[in-house]
Design a protein around this motif. Structure first.
Motif, mmCIF file in Angstrom:
data_model
loop_
_atom_site.group_PDB
_atom_site.id
_atom_site.type_symbol
_atom_site.label_atom_id
_atom_site.label_comp_id
_atom_site.label_asym_id
_atom_site.label_seq_id
_atom_site.Cartn_x
_atom_site.Cartn_y
_atom_site.Cartn_z
ATOM 1 N N TRP A 482 6.196 11.699 -4.347
ATOM 2 C CA TRP A 482 4.561 11.675 -4.876
ATOM 3 C C TRP A 482 4.159 12.891 -3.715
ATOM 4 C CZ3 TRP A 482 2.475 6.372 -6.119
ATOM 5 C CH2 TRP A 482 1.248 6.503 -6.392
ATOM 6 N N SER A 483 3.246 13.752 -4.231
ATOM 7 C CA SER A 483 2.789 14.812 -3.466
ATOM 8 C C SER A 483 2.081 14.364 -2.288
ATOM 9 C CB SER A 483 1.976 15.881 -4.412
ATOM 10 O OG SER A 483 0.910 15.348 -4.999
ATOM 11 N N ARG A 484 1.738 15.181 -1.394
ATOM 12 C CA ARG A 484 1.094 14.556 -0.204
ATOM 13 C C ARG A 484 -0.241 14.410 -0.373
ATOM 14 N NH1 ARG A 484 5.926 14.471 0.512
ATOM 15 N NH2 ARG A 484 6.931 14.864 2.248
ATOM 16 N N PHE A 524 8.726 17.073 -2.522
ATOM 17 C CA PHE A 524 7.603 17.964 -2.054
ATOM 18 C C PHE A 524 7.740 18.370 -0.636
ATOM 19 C CE2 PHE A 524 5.888 15.703 -5.705
ATOM 20 C CZ PHE A 524 5.306 16.822 -6.695
ATOM 21 N N GLY A 528 2.789 21.026 -0.208
ATOM 22 C CA GLY A 528 2.756 21.023 -1.591
ATOM 23 C C GLY A 528 3.227 22.209 -2.601
ATOM 24 N N LEU A 531 9.713 22.601 -3.683
ATOM 25 C CA LEU A 531 10.175 21.409 -4.044
ATOM 26 C C LEU A 531 11.629 21.652 -3.452
ATOM 27 C CD1 LEU A 531 9.797 20.489 -7.846
ATOM 28 C CD2 LEU A 531 9.247 19.054 -5.830
#
Length: 654
Positions: A482-484, A524, A528, A531
């Motif tokens: 889950w992205s920050r 991530f 962001g 990857l």
């Protein structure tokens, strides 16, 4: 004789008569023949005396034979001999392989067909896993060069070669020395067998795979069995040829109903198969006619009629405390054609212990109680650990939560089917996960779970246990991170297609990778822009970083293989697991759309399973503490010997 003159006067006379009888005379000669034959001068006796001499001689021979039978020592039947064989200096048993599922329950020790040698996988003090050979008449073992990462060895019928899995391939090597030769691709081997016609049967592509056949000399593998997915079969593994070389055994794992898993027999070139035994354990055939398998940690032997392909009688205990992992049917034993049995002792279930370590590998403390934990995920606030746990009451997996401060373990999901791959939201309040809802319920009220089940990406609010659907198109998806900023979820489908899912608006996923190579464990970077992930596009799993969203910049981070990358909270360091199970650290520098990575350095050795399928470690935001999901069987005290049993069938012959 009544008349003293008629009697033999001395022992010399008797000896001469006996010599005359024995000299070139057929044993059934009649009295007339004997009387007509030339006789010693002293032997002018009547014919009846000659017959008497024959009788005396016969009685003497019989008496001598009888007395000899009484006093001759009776041959002693060989009995069972049990002993422990230490591993060579500077090694410990096991080893995790590279892309293979490993750890407790792995058949990592294999006696040669004649029982004179052992092939085994061991980890030396430098952290390298390799294939070793030891003769039972030798005090030392030899490491076979070029076999780093070897897993699940099995012998050629003549005992001159050993086949094994490494670097996503099936390989073979001569025990006399030389370089290993690649036979074919095998992404995640689960056992193999080799017949006298040069055919190898093996299992690949864990966790869903049929059996394949390939020439031992090398070639393109072709499928040999077909999974009965409608009935719930997910894996065919651990094959073994029967003595005729045309039939083979294998374990079919059924995740719809564990009780339907079993050992089947099938012939090369035929699609028909026959169920021999319902069990969740791999099995091995051993002369003169036994099927060996494990039940609740006990190694059992049951008579097998190889011609009729039918088990007979009741199973008999052979050894106790054999390592066994029920999920994949892995049992740590192997047997030779000559009655040499080798096995490893361990727990009957696949329990792991979560343990904290510092950067130097110093053991700090345990977290919670042991359990069958998989896919551990530390919450961003570092207060809880989410994990995937196999359900002991029915087929399927559930999500559980461990509170680190109190050690309390609680269950999060209760739906039938599978709940897998927990992924934390940045605020540590929610978890994204994938679920497979069963399409039906069978007559025993057990969920029917198959690869055609309805798949959904869901989220669950940890405090309330309320769930909702994030995205669903009926196809399987595994969330990775889950992205920050909370805006995106990255997930993969079958390990090849990777997508970004926006968590607002219409939630239409964007495919960012679509290649024939396997990819997993996407994470991530804190800003962001990058990857980190693992892929086997080079032939083995390595860690890479790519830029977002265009993926125009790509850089390989690991060298010599790597799994499970995780970022430090400030993005200046990247961690991963090496193929030999070390925690590795790499310095990272970013500037705009460019990234620089340093030389990977080893922090400390672990005992996790580097199979690439599940997260087996977590790291705190400052990069100073590591939570390791390691096997209980080896926590703090690695197994250091092989258990051997010679002539193990002796008690079964009576």
């Amino acid at each position: 004789a009544k008349d003293p003159e008629e009697r033999w006067q001395t022992a010399h006379d008797l000896a001469g008569e006996l010599k005359w009888i024995a000299a070139d005379r057929p044993p059934t000669a009649s009295a007339s023949v004997l009387a007509a034959a030339p006789r010693p001068a002293h032997a002018a006796r009547r014919p009846w005396m000659t017959i008497a001499a024959v009788s005396v001689a016969a009685l003497l021979v019989a008496a001598i034979a009888l007395l000899g039978g009484w006093f001759r020592p009776k041959p002693v039947e060989p009995g069972v001999v049990r002993f422990q064989l230490p591993f060579p200096v500077n090694t410990t048993p096991g080893g995790s392989g590279q892309t293979q599922m490993q750890g407790p329950g792995s058949p990592q020790v294999a006696p040669s067909p004649d029982g004179r040698k052992l092939a085994f996988v061991a980890l030396d003090t430098t952290g390298i896993t390799s294939l070793w050979i030891r003769s039972l008449d030798s005090l030392s073992a030899q490491r076979l060069s070029g076999t780093e990462g070897a897993a699940f060895p099995f012998w050629s019928p003549d005992g001159q070669f050993v086949a094994f899995f490494a670097d996503s391939k099936l390989k073979r090597i001569a025990i006399a020395g030389g370089s290993p030769l690649s036979i074919c691709d095998a992404k995640a081997g689960q056992g193999g067998t080799w017949n006298r016609d040069g055919v190898i049967v093996f299992s690949s592509d864990f966790p869903t795979s049929p059996l394949y056949r390939v020439p031992a000399a090398g070639g393109f593998p072709t499928s040999l069995t077909t999974l009965d997915t409608a009935a719930g079969e997910t894996l065919h593994a651990w094959p073994q040829f029967l003595p005729d070389g045309g039939h083979f055994l294998y374990l079919a794992i059924n995740n719809q109903d564990y009780r339907e898993s079993g050992i089947y027999a099938q012939a090369l070139g035929s699609a028909e198969r026959k169920l021999l035994l319902n069990t969740r354990s791999r099995a091995a055939y051993a002369p003169p006619g036994y099927l060996l398998f494990v039940r609740e940690g006990t190694l059992l032997a049951q008579p097998l009629d190889v011609k009729a392909l039918r088990v007979q009688g009741e199973p008999v205990s052979v050894a106790q405390g054999v390592e066994f992992v029920e999920q994949q049917g892995r049992a740590a034993f192997n047997v030779s054609e000559t009655g040499v049995l080798a096995y490893r002792r361990g727990a009957g279930v696949a329990n792991n212990q979560l343990t904290w370590y510092d950067r130097q590998g110093k053991r700090l403390q345990t977290a919670g109680e042991p359990g069958p934990y998989e896919q551990i995920m530390l919450s961003p606030d570092e207060k809880r650990v989410a994990m995937q746990v196999t359900n002991s009451e029915r087929p399927g997996t559930d999500l559980w939560l461990l509170e680190l401060a109190s050690g309390i373990l609680s269950r999060l999901t209760f739906d039938p089917g599978h709940a897998m791959e927990p992924t934390w939201s940045p605020d540590s309040q929610r978890l994204a996960y994938t679920t497979s809802a069963p399409t039906s319920i069978n007559q025993a009220n057990v969920p029917v779970i198959s690869t055609s089940d309805k798949q959904e990406l869901r989220e669950i609010v940890v405090a309330s246990r309320v769930t909702s659907v994030l995205y669903s198109d009926g196809k399987i998806k595994f969330p990775d991170d889950w992205s920050r900023d909370g805006h995106f979820l990255v997930y993969h489908s079958g390990g090849q297609i990777v997508s970004l899912l926006p968590l607002s608006g219409e939630r239409q996923p964007q495919v960012i990778f679509d290649t024939p190579y396997r990819k997993d464990e996407f994470h991530f970077s804190p800003d962001g822009r990058w990857l980190a992930y693992q892929t086997n596009e080079s032939g083995r799993f390595e860690v890479y970083v790519s830029s977002l969203p265009a993926l125009t910049q790509k850089r390989q981070v690991s060298s010599g293989g790597g799994y499970q990358p995780l970022w430090r909270a400030d993005g200046k360091e990247l961690f991963f697991l090496s193929l030999d199970r070390k925690i590795m650290a790499v310095d990272v520098k970013t500037a705009g759309q460019t990234i620089e990575t340093g030389i990977p350095k080893a922090l400390f050795q672990t005992d996790v399973e580097t199979n690439g399928a599940y997260n087996k470690y977590a790291v705190t935001g400052n990069g100073q503490r590591f939570l390791i999901d390691g096997p209980v069987a080896r926590a703090g005290a690695p197994v250091s010997q092989i258990n051997l049993v010679l002539n193990w069938t002796a008690p079964l012959q009576h």
